[in-house]
Design a protein around this motif. Structure first.
Motif, PDB file in Angstrom:
ATOM      1  N   THR A   1      -0.122   9.936  -4.429  1.00 51.78           N
ATOM      2  CA  THR A   1       0.081  11.219  -3.756  1.00 51.78           C
ATOM      3  C   THR A   1       0.890  12.160  -4.635  1.00 51.78           C
ATOM      4  N   LEU A   2       1.873  11.570  -5.318  1.00 48.98           N
ATOM      5  CA  LEU A   2       2.678  12.378  -6.240  1.00 48.98           C
ATOM      6  C   LEU A   2       1.803  12.948  -7.358  1.00 48.98           C
TER       7      LEU A   2
ATOM      8  N   VAL B   1       5.829  11.452   2.316  1.00 50.20           N
ATOM      9  CA  VAL B   1       6.918  11.027   3.212  1.00 50.20           C
ATOM     10  C   VAL B   1       6.435   9.910   4.137  1.00 50.20           C
ATOM     11  N   CYS B   2       5.211  10.066   4.664  1.00 53.43           N
ATOM     12  CA  CYS B   2       4.655   9.031   5.558  1.00 53.43           C
ATOM     13  C   CYS B   2       4.489   7.698   4.831  1.00 53.43           C
ATOM     14  N   CYS B   3       4.086   7.761   3.552  1.00 50.60           N
ATOM     15  CA  CYS B   3       3.928   6.522   2.770  1.00 50.60           C
ATOM     16  C   CYS B   3       5.243   5.764   2.679  1.00 50.60           C
TER      17      CYS B   3
ATOM     18  N   SER C   1       6.118   2.231   4.376  1.00 49.38           N
ATOM     19  CA  SER C   1       6.565   1.149   3.494  1.00 49.38           C
ATOM     20  C   SER C   1       7.894   0.569   3.960  1.00 49.38           C
ATOM     21  N   ILE C   2       8.841   1.467   4.285  1.00 56.57           N
ATOM     22  CA  ILE C   2      10.169   1.010   4.736  1.00 56.57           C
ATOM     23  C   ILE C   2      10.056   0.282   6.073  1.00 56.57           C
ATOM     24  N   SER C   3       9.279   0.855   7.012  1.00 51.45           N
ATOM     25  CA  SER C   3       9.130   0.231   8.340  1.00 51.45           C
ATOM     26  C   SER C   3       8.469  -1.136   8.240  1.00 51.45           C
ATOM     27  N   ALA C   4       7.407  -1.212   7.417  1.00 52.96           N
ATOM     28  CA  ALA C   4       6.706  -2.488   7.258  1.00 52.96           C
ATOM     29  C   ALA C   4       7.609  -3.526   6.595  1.00 52.96           C
TER      30      ALA C   4
ATOM     31  N   VAL D   1       0.836  -1.204   0.000  1.00 53.23           N
ATOM     32  CA  VAL D   1       0.000   0.000   0.000  1.00 53.23           C
ATOM     33  C   VAL D   1       0.870   1.252   0.000  1.00 53.23           C
ATOM     34  N   GLY D   2       1.940   1.224   0.792  1.00 55.14           N
ATOM     35  CA  GLY D   2       2.850   2.368   0.829  1.00 55.14           C
ATOM     36  C   GLY D   2       3.508   2.618  -0.512  1.00 55.14           C
ATOM     37  N   ASN D   3       3.908   1.529  -1.183  1.00 52.70           N
ATOM     38  CA  ASN D   3       4.547   1.675  -2.491  1.00 52.70           C
ATOM     39  C   ASN D   3       3.591   2.228  -3.544  1.00 52.70           C
ATOM     40  N   ILE D   4       2.308   1.880  -3.438  1.00 50.49           N
ATOM     41  CA  ILE D   4       1.329   2.336  -4.423  1.00 50.49           C
ATOM     42  C   ILE D   4       0.804   3.730  -4.071  1.00 50.49           C
TER      43      ILE D   4
END
Length: 634
Positions: free
Chosen positions: A44-45, A79-81, A85-88, A36-39
């Motif tokens: 958002t961009l 940034v939060c995404c 994504s990195i944390s998950a 989800v973070g990657n998508i």
């Protein structure tokens, strides 16, 4: 892991999931967050670019607080995404490492435990190097699949589906271009990856054969050097190694081709989408007329291109896992084949217990300290009663037939009697069936016909573990384990004290040479006791049998590796060991069995003569010819 009709790879995966359902569910959650973070980041961009585009259209020099606020909020979301994504991704990698390595630990223990329960026949008919390959190679292929490939495939699947629906919502025509490229990638993956997979599976089989060959050559190195067969051994290895090289080269070649092909298809698709997207942007009216969906904007194109990259990368990454999956399919099959091997069946219900005589002269079960005897505990299901039979060592065989394979009988109508305390010797040429008889007494194999009774009890009714506990074995081929000399002697009785082990070593006449070693009984042995002479190793084997203190002893060429002088000394110790025990002796040196109560001469699985040494000499039959040298044993 129960035997089932499911493919081996699925059995492994389902077993892996069930091993820790909670952590696996957490890992799936983290994988979804990563996807989800990657998508969400490209979406958002898209919003940021669209807001900037509208700001430019209005008037870039005029500050619009609302647009700046929207852009700022979306930058924070972007940034939060990435942070999520990195944390998950970090979390799921750690979780998969924990449950993956935990499962591998369990799987290795399961394989080893099952292997220990397999019958001797399995190891007689399967190459030991091939079995070792299951531990060294096949388990590792499964580890790669579970810890690396499965998470990668799950992430790619989530990313693929999410990216596809978002692209479809953004632009149907651009999505159709992407689908066309994906079909090309899948076709290339199926064609190239299929060849690679078949060769990787073949590679696993050849690796097992090569490891078996290496083990065989290492074990027989002295023989190879003695007969100067180094060249032939190298040629044999080269033949197997060439086959391994061929299949490995093909597998690696196809695997190395796959990623560049997939990458280039992805790059071409990326350029095509950028080109078509630009055309559609410049001719928005065409897009509206054809599909009736939202117009193609700069934001759509900017966000669509990262989605295309992610979409094609997921297809390429899944394709790249084909080789790992192929190796795991072959490895899991070999693992499951071993786990599906039937365990040694033990349906015996008569057990061996410690006991003593009560005031009525009846045997009763008691603890170790009070025990004065060993007894067979025989439960009777008819009336729920239990009877105890004194363990005396009376062994009788009646009309026994046996063959290692059904169509080749090794023993024919063998009948023998070994009364308590008797020393029974077997002589005969190699292959006559001497060692086979001892294998049957241990129930390493079961007879085809006839009966074997131990203290009047059918041997099939006795638990194999308890049966073997009542038998002491000294084999021609000694097996010493890595550890101290004391540990190797104590192997015969794990709860034996140091004093008992030393007494057993003295009985076997091993004490004197052990004391001359630098660390004495604490001398560490490696590589099957290679730092000892063959005679010394045999003495330790005899000491191990002595501390076992079994009522029945089986000596299979026990003094074959000991020189004549040492043999005379050891024989005295062995005579002390044999007192009060039933002893079966297999020997080629007829001088070692002259004092036997009964000598049996076997020829092609048939007992052709029996009697004492004097009786057989007087008969002037086969034994007489063997003893006088008129007929060679071999």
């Amino acid at each position: 892991m129960k035997n089932s009709k499911k493919p081996a790879i699925l059995r492994i995966i389902f077993d892996f999931i069930k091993s820790n359902k909670i952590l696996f569910a957490c890992a799936i959650g983290c994988i979804l967050l990563t996807s989800v973070g990657n998508i969400a980041a490209p979406l958002t961009l898209q919003v940021i670019v669209n807001r900037l585009s509208s700001w430019i259209k209005e008037d870039l020099c005029q500050v619009n607080p609302q647009i700046l606020k929207d852009i700022g909020m979306n930058v924070i979301i972007l940034v939060c995404c990435y942070i999520v994504s990195i944390s998950a991704a970090f979390a799921y990698s750690q979780i998969m490492a924990v449950i993956g390595q935990g499962y591998m630990n369990t799987l290795r223990k399961k394989i080893f435990s099952h292997m220990e329960d397999l019958p001797v026949k399995y190891f007689d008919t399967n190459d030991k190097g091939d079995i070792m390959s299951v531990y060294l190679n096949d388990v590792d292929t499964v580890r790669q699949l579970l810890i690396n490939s499965i998470p990668e495939i799950l992430i790619c699947t989530c990313t693929f589906l999410t990216a596809f629906f978002i692209m479809l919502f953004s632009s149907l025509w651009l999505t159709l271009f992407v689908i066309g490229g994906a079909i090309c990638m899948i076709f290339a993956s199926k064609h190239i990856g299929g060849h690679s997979s078949r060769n990787f599976i073949a590679q696993q089989d050849v690796i097992g054969k090569e490891e078996g060959y290496i083990e065989e050559m290492m074990n027989g190195l002295k023989v190879i050097k003695s007969f100067c067969h180094e060249k032939e051994s190298i040629e044999g290895f080269d033949k197997i190694n060439k086959k391994l090289n061929d299949v490995s080269t093909k597998a690696t070649s196809y695997a190395n081709i796959l990623m560049p092909v997939m990458g280039n298809i992805g790059n071409i698709l990326y350029v095509l989408v950028a080109f078509v997207g630009t055309i559609l942007f410049l001719t928005n009216s065409i897009n509206v007329t054809l599909v009736g969906v939202n117009e193609i904007t700069v934001g759509v194109i900017v966000s669509f291109l990262p989605l295309v990259r992610q979409f094609t990368n997921t297809v390429a990454q899944v394709s790249n896992q084909i080789n790992t999956i192929a190796l795991a399919i072959g490895g899991s099959k070999r693992i499951c084949d071993l786990l599906d091997e039937e365990k040694e069946v033990d349906d015996g219900y008569v057990t061996l217990v410690r006991g003593k005589y009560d005031s009525n002269g009846q045997i009763v079960e008691c603890n170790e300290k009070e025990a004065t005897l060993w007894a067979w505990k025989h439960p009777h299901s008819a009336d729920q009663s239990v009877t105890y039979t004194l363990l005396k060592g009376d062994i009788r065989m009646f009309d026994v037939d046996f063959g290692y394979v059904p169509n080749k009988i090794v023993l024919h109508n063998v009948t023998l009697y070994a009364e308590p305390g008797q020393k029974v010797a077997f002589v005969g040429a190699t292959g006559a069936g001497k060692t086979t008889i001892t294998n049957l007494l241990n129930r390493f194999y079961d007879i085809a016909d006839g009966k074997i009774r131990y203290d009047g009890i059918n041997i099939n009714k006795i638990s194999k573990k308890d049966l073997r506990q009542s038998l002491g074995m000294v084999l021609q081929d000694t097996n010493l384990f890595t550890g101290t000399i004391m540990d190797n002697i104590r192997y015969g009785k794990l709860d034996a004290t140091d004093e008992e082990c030393i007494a057993a070593a003295k009985l076997a006449n091993a004490h004197s040479f052990i004391e001359r070693l630098p660390q004495g009984y604490n001398t560490v042995l490696h590589n099957d006791g290679s730092n000892l002479s063959q005679g010394q190793r045999q003495l330790l084997s005899i000491a191990r049998a002595a501390v076992h203190n079994a009522p029945v002893m089986i000596l299979d060429e026990a003094t074959s590796s000991i020189d004549t002088r040492t043999e005379a000394i050891v024989t005295k110790g062995m005579d002390n060991l044999m007192k009060g025990r039933t002893v079966f002796v297999i020997a080629h040196r007829l001088s070692t069995i002259q004092n036997s109560d009964v000598i049996m001469v076997l020829d092609h699985g048939v007992i052709i003569e029996r009697g004492s040494h004097e009786d057989l000499i007087a008969k002037k039959g086969m034994y007489y010819q063997l003893y006088t040298g008129a007929f060679e044993l071999e």
